[in-house]
Design an enzyme around this catalytic site. Structure first.
Site, PDB file in Angstrom:
ATOM      1  N   ASP A  14      10.177  -7.487 -10.297  1.00  0.00           N
ATOM      2  CA  ASP A  14       9.661  -6.397 -11.136  1.00  0.00           C
ATOM      3  C   ASP A  14      10.822  -5.781 -11.903  1.00  0.00           C
ATOM      4  O   ASP A  14      11.820  -5.354 -11.304  1.00  0.00           O
ATOM      5  CB  ASP A  14       9.010  -5.300 -10.274  1.00  0.00           C
ATOM      6  CG  ASP A  14       7.762  -5.793  -9.550  1.00  0.00           C
ATOM      7  OD1 ASP A  14       7.246  -6.866  -9.920  1.00  0.00           O
ATOM      8  OD2 ASP A  14       7.322  -5.095  -8.613  1.00  0.00           O
ATOM      9  N   LYS A  41       2.562  -9.601  -4.887  1.00  0.00           N
ATOM     10  CA  LYS A  41       1.742  -9.194  -3.735  1.00  0.00           C
ATOM     11  C   LYS A  41       2.022 -10.051  -2.500  1.00  0.00           C
ATOM     12  O   LYS A  41       2.090  -9.550  -1.379  1.00  0.00           O
ATOM     13  CB  LYS A  41       0.258  -9.265  -4.094  1.00  0.00           C
ATOM     14  CG  LYS A  41      -0.166  -8.165  -5.023  1.00  0.00           C
ATOM     15  CD  LYS A  41      -1.648  -8.171  -5.279  1.00  0.00           C
ATOM     16  CE  LYS A  41      -2.015  -7.108  -6.287  1.00  0.00           C
ATOM     17  NZ  LYS A  41      -1.684  -5.755  -5.844  1.00  0.00           N
ATOM     18  N   THR A 237     -10.157  -0.265   1.258  1.00  0.00           N
ATOM     19  CA  THR A 237      -9.112   0.761   1.358  1.00  0.00           C
ATOM     20  C   THR A 237      -9.425   1.886   0.370  1.00  0.00           C
ATOM     21  O   THR A 237      -9.864   1.641  -0.756  1.00  0.00           O
ATOM     22  CB  THR A 237      -7.701   0.185   1.109  1.00  0.00           C
ATOM     23  OG1 THR A 237      -7.634  -0.372  -0.202  1.00  0.00           O
ATOM     24  CG2 THR A 237      -7.361  -0.877   2.141  1.00  0.00           C
ATOM     25  N   LEU A 238      -9.214   3.111   0.815  1.00  0.00           N
ATOM     26  CA  LEU A 238      -9.645   4.296   0.055  1.00  0.00           C
ATOM     27  C   LEU A 238      -8.478   5.232  -0.228  1.00  0.00           C
ATOM     28  O   LEU A 238      -8.643   6.461  -0.197  1.00  0.00           O
ATOM     29  CB  LEU A 238     -10.728   5.032   0.843  1.00  0.00           C
ATOM     30  CG  LEU A 238     -11.990   4.222   1.211  1.00  0.00           C
ATOM     31  CD1 LEU A 238     -12.862   5.000   2.191  1.00  0.00           C
ATOM     32  CD2 LEU A 238     -12.790   3.867  -0.036  1.00  0.00           C
ATOM     33  N   ASP A 263       5.368   7.740  -3.525  1.00  0.00           N
ATOM     34  CA  ASP A 263       5.186   6.537  -4.343  1.00  0.00           C
ATOM     35  C   ASP A 263       4.225   5.602  -3.605  1.00  0.00           C
ATOM     36  O   ASP A 263       4.558   5.105  -2.531  1.00  0.00           O
ATOM     37  CB  ASP A 263       6.545   5.843  -4.557  1.00  0.00           C
ATOM     38  CG  ASP A 263       6.431   4.572  -5.377  1.00  0.00           C
ATOM     39  OD1 ASP A 263       5.346   4.306  -5.934  1.00  0.00           O
ATOM     40  OD2 ASP A 263       7.429   3.831  -5.461  1.00  0.00           O
ATOM     41  N   GLY A 268      -1.173  -0.924  -0.603  1.00  0.00           N
ATOM     42  CA  GLY A 268      -2.164  -1.932  -0.211  1.00  0.00           C
ATOM     43  C   GLY A 268      -1.509  -3.156   0.391  1.00  0.00           C
ATOM     44  O   GLY A 268      -2.040  -3.755   1.345  1.00  0.00           O
ATOM     45  N   ASP A 269      -0.349  -3.536  -0.132  1.00  0.00           N
ATOM     46  CA  ASP A 269       0.355  -4.709   0.421  1.00  0.00           C
ATOM     47  C   ASP A 269       0.843  -4.419   1.839  1.00  0.00           C
ATOM     48  O   ASP A 269       0.749  -5.264   2.727  1.00  0.00           O
ATOM     49  CB  ASP A 269       1.533  -5.095  -0.480  1.00  0.00           C
ATOM     50  CG  ASP A 269       1.064  -5.618  -1.828  1.00  0.00           C
ATOM     51  OD1 ASP A 269      -0.072  -6.138  -1.897  1.00  0.00           O
ATOM     52  OD2 ASP A 269       1.819  -5.509  -2.804  1.00  0.00           O
ATOM     53  N   SER A 299       4.725   3.883   4.314  1.00  0.00           N
ATOM     54  CA  SER A 299       5.241   3.255   3.081  1.00  0.00           C
ATOM     55  C   SER A 299       5.103   4.182   1.870  1.00  0.00           C
ATOM     56  O   SER A 299       5.945   4.147   0.974  1.00  0.00           O
ATOM     57  CB  SER A 299       4.547   1.915   2.824  1.00  0.00           C
ATOM     58  OG  SER A 299       3.264   2.103   2.264  1.00  0.00           O
TER      59      SER A 299
HETATM   60  P1  ATP Z   1      -1.600  -0.202  -4.342  1.00  0.00           P
HETATM   61  O1  ATP Z   1      -2.259  -0.900  -5.519  1.00  0.00           O
HETATM   62  O2  ATP Z   1      -0.910   1.095  -4.694  1.00  0.00           O
HETATM   63  O3  ATP Z   1      -0.764  -1.099  -3.509  1.00  0.00           O
HETATM   64  P2  ATP Z   1      -4.246  -0.198  -3.275  1.00  0.00           P
HETATM   65  O4  ATP Z   1      -5.038   0.386  -4.414  1.00  0.00           O
HETATM   66  O5  ATP Z   1      -4.320  -1.668  -3.055  1.00  0.00           O
HETATM   67  O6  ATP Z   1      -2.741   0.266  -3.371  1.00  0.00           O
HETATM   68  P3  ATP Z   1      -5.030   1.982  -1.557  1.00  0.00           P
HETATM   69  O7  ATP Z   1      -6.442   2.038  -1.146  1.00  0.00           O
HETATM   70  O8  ATP Z   1      -4.577   2.936  -2.620  1.00  0.00           O
HETATM   71  O9  ATP Z   1      -4.677   0.471  -1.905  1.00  0.00           O
HETATM   72  O10 ATP Z   1      -4.078   2.229  -0.306  1.00  0.00           O
HETATM   73  C1  ATP Z   1      -4.011   1.314   0.787  1.00  0.00           C
HETATM   74  C2  ATP Z   1      -3.861   2.088   2.063  1.00  0.00           C
HETATM   75  O11 ATP Z   1      -2.628   2.821   2.010  1.00  0.00           O
HETATM   76  C3  ATP Z   1      -4.937   3.115   2.319  1.00  0.00           C
HETATM   77  O12 ATP Z   1      -6.064   2.529   2.972  1.00  0.00           O
HETATM   78  C4  ATP Z   1      -4.204   4.110   3.196  1.00  0.00           C
HETATM   79  O13 ATP Z   1      -4.218   3.660   4.540  1.00  0.00           O
HETATM   80  C5  ATP Z   1      -2.772   4.048   2.681  1.00  0.00           C
HETATM   81  N1  ATP Z   1      -2.520   5.137   1.716  1.00  0.00           N
HETATM   82  C6  ATP Z   1      -2.582   5.058   0.361  1.00  0.00           C
HETATM   83  N2  ATP Z   1      -2.298   6.257  -0.201  1.00  0.00           N
HETATM   84  C7  ATP Z   1      -2.043   7.104   0.821  1.00  0.00           C
HETATM   85  C8  ATP Z   1      -1.684   8.498   0.914  1.00  0.00           C
HETATM   86  N3  ATP Z   1      -1.528   9.264  -0.173  1.00  0.00           N
HETATM   87  N4  ATP Z   1      -1.516   9.021   2.147  1.00  0.00           N
HETATM   88  C9  ATP Z   1      -1.662   8.275   3.275  1.00  0.00           C
HETATM   89  N5  ATP Z   1      -1.989   6.952   3.244  1.00  0.00           N
HETATM   90  C10 ATP Z   1      -2.177   6.382   2.055  1.00  0.00           C
END
Ligand code: ATP
Length: 320
Positions: A14, A41, A237-238, A263, A268-269, A299
């Site tokens: 990146d 990823k 994931t939420l 950050d 998600g990874d 993370s």
């Molecule tokens: P990214 O694209 O940024 O890698 P994503 O969209 O694939 O992420 P998310 O659902 O945003 O995935 O996040 C994955 C997991 O990370 C969530 O299920 C949660 O466990 C953790 N997570 C993400 N943001 C937070 C936060 N602000 N505080 C605590 N845990 C978080």
């Protein structure tokens, strides 16, 4: 025999410029700071899995032994980025026997512009990632330990026919297949039935099911649609809310530990790498999802992608 996680996917470098504004087409914007980070990823998930692999203290020593082994199957170019990526994987204790150096294509590169509001603009040249072949996957799976605790973890930054082949072959060998469908794209429905678990985020869940996921009720609807496609287990994931787990026998929201996020790149990874390790260790799905939420919550408190992945002792130190 230690549990075994095989991550199949992309490795990128990146290149990020953070500046005041993103350029319009034809415009040059001067100013900003430059950062270069290992990404992709597949590579991010392999590093997360390797750092979270179970360790046990060796008697009479401060050293620890890894009891879960992580293999990465990927394609890099014959260039400085490919060599740096391979060295990074080796430093993390990842087996690189199936990280192939492509003679013709350069390593994958993502050019990322970020403005002062955090808005970004990304161009990815997949390079060698686009040449990950069924032959490479076949050789890696033949060498993998085929048990039902073996987990194969995939994403969709690699050629879809190769990913679909890997899913079918892993399933036929009795391994558990976890698919992180990112970035979301259509898949052969017959392939979905070979999965143990699918892990979309909210956007990917909507693209896969047509259901806009905004809360637990809509997450449940989307999960049911994925069950109807033949996937027995679904985790949506939420973000800061955590993750919604749905199996054929029930569903529940696993809350993310509250943290101050700095950050969320690669959260998600981290989640997926952690989940794969926990499943390979034989943890139940609710426990595995809770473990993954804990790991991902660490993370997001750190800058960066691979550098932000926590080590096992950090996750184990968090309260249950
Ligand atoms: P990214 O694209 O940024 O890698 P994503 O969209 O694939 O992420 P998310 O659902 O945003 O995935 O996040 C994955 C997991 O990370 C969530 O299920 C949660 O466990 C953790 N997570 C993400 N943001 C937070 C936060 N602000 N505080 C605590 N845990 C978080």
């Amino acid at each position: 025999m230690p549990p075994f996680v095989c991550v199949i996917g992309s490795s990128n470098t990146d290149m990020v410029i953070k500046g005041q504004k993103l350029p319009a087409p034809g415009e040059t914007v001067i100013g900003g700071t430059f950062l270069m980070n290992p990404g992709g990823k597949g590579a991010n998930q392999a590093v997360a899995a390797a750092r979270l692999a179970a360790t046990a203290p060796m008697l009479g020593s401060n050293e620890s032994v890894t009891t879960t082994s992580v293999t990465f199957v990927s394609n890099v170019g014959n260039d400085v980025f490919g060599r740096q990526a391979r060295q990074q994987f080796e430093r993390e204790g990842i087996r690189t026997d199936f990280v192939t150096t492509d003679a013709d294509e350069p390593s994958g590169v993502a050019l990322i512009g970020v403005d002062s509001q955090g808005e970004n603009c990304i161009m990815v040249a997949s390079g060698a990632n686009a040449r990950l072949s069924q032959v490479q996957v076949s050789m890696a799976l033949a060498a993998a330990v085929s048990t039902e605790t073996t987990v194969v973890l995939l994403q969709l930054e690699s050629p879809v026919p190769t990913v679909e082949y890997a899913i079918r072959q892993s399933h036929a060998r009795g391994m558990r297949v976890v698919l992180n469908p990112a970035p979301a794209q259509p898949l052969d429905p017959a392939v979905l039935a070979c999965l143990h678990l699918i892990t979309p985020n909210e956007t990917e869940a909507e693209l896969l099911t047509g259901i806009r996921v905004t809360d637990e009720a809509t997450a449940l609807k989307a999960a049911h649609k994925l069950h109807e496609s033949g996937v027995p287990n679904v985790v949506i994931t939420l973000g800061a809310r955590g993750a919604f787990l749905s199996t054929r026998t029930g569903a529940s929201l696993v809350a993310a530990p509250p943290v101050t996020a700095v950050d969320t790149t690669a959260a998600g990874d981290c989640f997926n790498g952690a989940l794969a390790v926990a499943i390979a260790e034989g943890q139940s799905l609710p426990d595995a999802v809770a473990f993954a939420c804990k790991a991902a919550s660490i993370s997001v408190t750190r800058m960066g992608a691979q550098v932000s992945m926590p080590h096992r002792h950090e996750v184990d130190a968090l309260p249950l």
